[in-house]
Design a protein around this motif. Structure first.
Motif, PDB file in Angstrom:
ATOM      1  N   ARG A 151       0.837  -1.211   0.000  1.00 13.48           N
ATOM      2  CA  ARG A 151       0.000   0.000   0.000  1.00 13.48           C
ATOM      3  C   ARG A 151       0.867   1.255   0.000  1.00 13.48           C
ATOM      4  O   ARG A 151       0.542   2.252  -0.653  1.00 13.48           O
ATOM      5  N   PHE A 152       1.972   1.216   0.713  1.00 16.28           N
ATOM      6  CA  PHE A 152       2.899   2.345   0.723  1.00 16.28           C
ATOM      7  C   PHE A 152       3.496   2.559  -0.666  1.00 16.28           C
ATOM      8  O   PHE A 152       3.591   3.692  -1.148  1.00 16.28           O
ATOM      9  N   ALA A 153       3.871   1.461  -1.328  1.00 12.98           N
ATOM     10  CA  ALA A 153       4.418   1.551  -2.682  1.00 12.98           C
ATOM     11  C   ALA A 153       3.382   2.102  -3.661  1.00 12.98           C
ATOM     12  O   ALA A 153       3.721   2.856  -4.579  1.00 12.98           O
ATOM     13  N   SER A 154       2.125   1.744  -3.456  1.00 14.18           N
ATOM     14  CA  SER A 154       1.064   2.263  -4.307  1.00 14.18           C
ATOM     15  C   SER A 154       0.920   3.778  -4.145  1.00 14.18           C
ATOM     16  O   SER A 154       0.724   4.505  -5.123  1.00 14.18           O
ATOM     17  N   GLY A 155       1.018   4.251  -2.908  1.00 12.39           N
ATOM     18  CA  GLY A 155       0.986   5.693  -2.667  1.00 12.39           C
ATOM     19  C   GLY A 155       2.155   6.403  -3.318  1.00 12.39           C
ATOM     20  O   GLY A 155       1.996   7.486  -3.898  1.00 12.39           O
ATOM     21  N   ILE A 156       3.317   5.786  -3.245  1.00 11.75           N
ATOM     22  CA  ILE A 156       4.500   6.358  -3.902  1.00 11.75           C
ATOM     23  C   ILE A 156       4.295   6.395  -5.412  1.00 11.75           C
ATOM     24  O   ILE A 156       4.679   7.365  -6.076  1.00 11.75           O
ATOM     25  N   ALA A 157       3.670   5.357  -5.969  1.00 12.66           N
ATOM     26  CA  ALA A 157       3.417   5.331  -7.412  1.00 12.66           C
ATOM     27  C   ALA A 157       2.477   6.461  -7.828  1.00 12.66           C
ATOM     28  O   ALA A 157       2.695   7.107  -8.868  1.00 12.66           O
ATOM     29  N   ALA A 158       1.459   6.717  -7.018  1.00 16.81           N
ATOM     30  CA  ALA A 158       0.532   7.809  -7.340  1.00 16.81           C
ATOM     31  C   ALA A 158       1.258   9.144  -7.331  1.00 16.81           C
ATOM     32  O   ALA A 158       1.070   9.976  -8.228  1.00 16.81           O
ATOM     33  N   VAL A 159       2.094   9.354  -6.328  1.00 21.54           N
ATOM     34  CA  VAL A 159       2.857  10.603  -6.242  1.00 21.54           C
ATOM     35  C   VAL A 159       3.865  10.686  -7.388  1.00 21.54           C
ATOM     36  O   VAL A 159       4.072  11.769  -7.957  1.00 21.54           O
ATOM     37  N   ALA A 160       4.457   9.557  -7.768  1.00 25.72           N
ATOM     38  CA  ALA A 160       5.412   9.557  -8.880  1.00 25.72           C
ATOM     39  C   ALA A 160       4.738   9.936 -10.192  1.00 25.72           C
ATOM     40  O   ALA A 160       5.302  10.690 -10.992  1.00 25.72           O
ATOM     41  N   VAL A 161       3.530   9.434 -10.397  1.00 28.16           N
ATOM     42  CA  VAL A 161       2.792   9.801 -11.617  1.00 28.16           C
ATOM     43  C   VAL A 161       2.492  11.296 -11.602  1.00 28.16           C
ATOM     44  O   VAL A 161       2.688  11.986 -12.610  1.00 28.16           O
ATOM     45  N   ALA A 162       2.041  11.808 -10.466  1.00 29.55           N
ATOM     46  CA  ALA A 162       1.718  13.239 -10.377  1.00 29.55           C
ATOM     47  C   ALA A 162       2.962  14.100 -10.552  1.00 29.55           C
ATOM     48  O   ALA A 162       2.886  15.175 -11.154  1.00 29.55           O
ATOM     49  N   MET A 163       4.089  13.640 -10.038  1.00 26.86           N
ATOM     50  CA  MET A 163       5.323  14.422 -10.189  1.00 26.86           C
ATOM     51  C   MET A 163       5.905  14.333 -11.595  1.00 26.86           C
ATOM     52  O   MET A 163       6.524  15.285 -12.072  1.00 26.86           O
ATOM     53  N   SER A 164       5.689  13.208 -12.265  1.00 23.81           N
ATOM     54  CA  SER A 164       6.262  13.061 -13.603  1.00 23.81           C
ATOM     55  C   SER A 164       5.440  13.783 -14.670  1.00 23.81           C
ATOM     56  O   SER A 164       5.960  14.112 -15.731  1.00 23.81           O
ATOM     57  N   ILE A 165       4.168  14.023 -14.396  1.00 23.62           N
ATOM     58  CA  ILE A 165       3.312  14.737 -15.354  1.00 23.62           C
ATOM     59  C   ILE A 165       2.639  15.902 -14.629  1.00 23.62           C
ATOM     60  O   ILE A 165       1.412  15.924 -14.453  1.00 23.62           O
ATOM     61  N   PRO A 166       3.398  16.906 -14.192  1.00 28.13           N
ATOM     62  CA  PRO A 166       2.799  17.994 -13.411  1.00 28.13           C
ATOM     63  C   PRO A 166       1.833  18.868 -14.210  1.00 28.13           C
ATOM     64  O   PRO A 166       0.989  19.539 -13.614  1.00 28.13           O
ATOM     65  N   GLU A 167       1.930  18.852 -15.528  1.00 27.09           N
ATOM     66  CA  GLU A 167       0.985  19.653 -16.310  1.00 27.09           C
ATOM     67  C   GLU A 167      -0.390  18.991 -16.390  1.00 27.09           C
ATOM     68  O   GLU A 167      -1.364  19.632 -16.790  1.00 27.09           O
TER      69      GLU A 167
END
Length: 123
Positions: free
Chosen positions: A77-93
């Protein structure tokens, strides 16, 4: 565990309403990235809650059979949260980071409110 399945079914319904609200906000407001981030976080949060429900059912079965359980899947579950944040950080527009993090917590807020309403209603 039937009660847990009922809670999960209500969670899914509420998240789908949130997603519909986010779709309307994304399409008709000047803040599409905020609503896209809420939707992304809500989806990952629902996935995390599904993992928790599945692990708790497995934990309950193991306890009733007298077996040991390694964990409740906190790392996944922690890794899933990190994945969500990684997606948001990689596509900030496309995704707003803060709203993604808020969206991750929405299922847990729903759970808290649901339990408070349940206890007020039935106790």
């Amino acid at each position: 565990m039937l009660d847990l399945q009922q809670v999960y079914a209500r969670q899914k319904k509420l998240i789908f309403f949130l997603l519909a609200f986010c779709a309307l906000g994304w399409g008709f407001t000047p803040y599409p990235t905020v609503f896209a981030g809420l939707a992304l976080g809500g989806l990952f949060g629902l996935y995390n809650f599904w993992l928790l429900v599945r692990r708790l059912e497995k934990f309950d079965r193991s306890l009733s059979e007298g077996k040991k359980v390694a964990s409740l899947g906190t790392a996944l579950r922690f890794a899933s949260g990190i994945a969500a944040v990684a997606v948001a950080m990689s596509i900030p527009e496309q995704f707003h980071l803060n709203s993604t993090v808020i969206g991750l917590m929405i299922p847990y807020v729903y759970l808290l409110v649901d339990r408070i309403v349940y206890h007020v209603k039935y106790h």
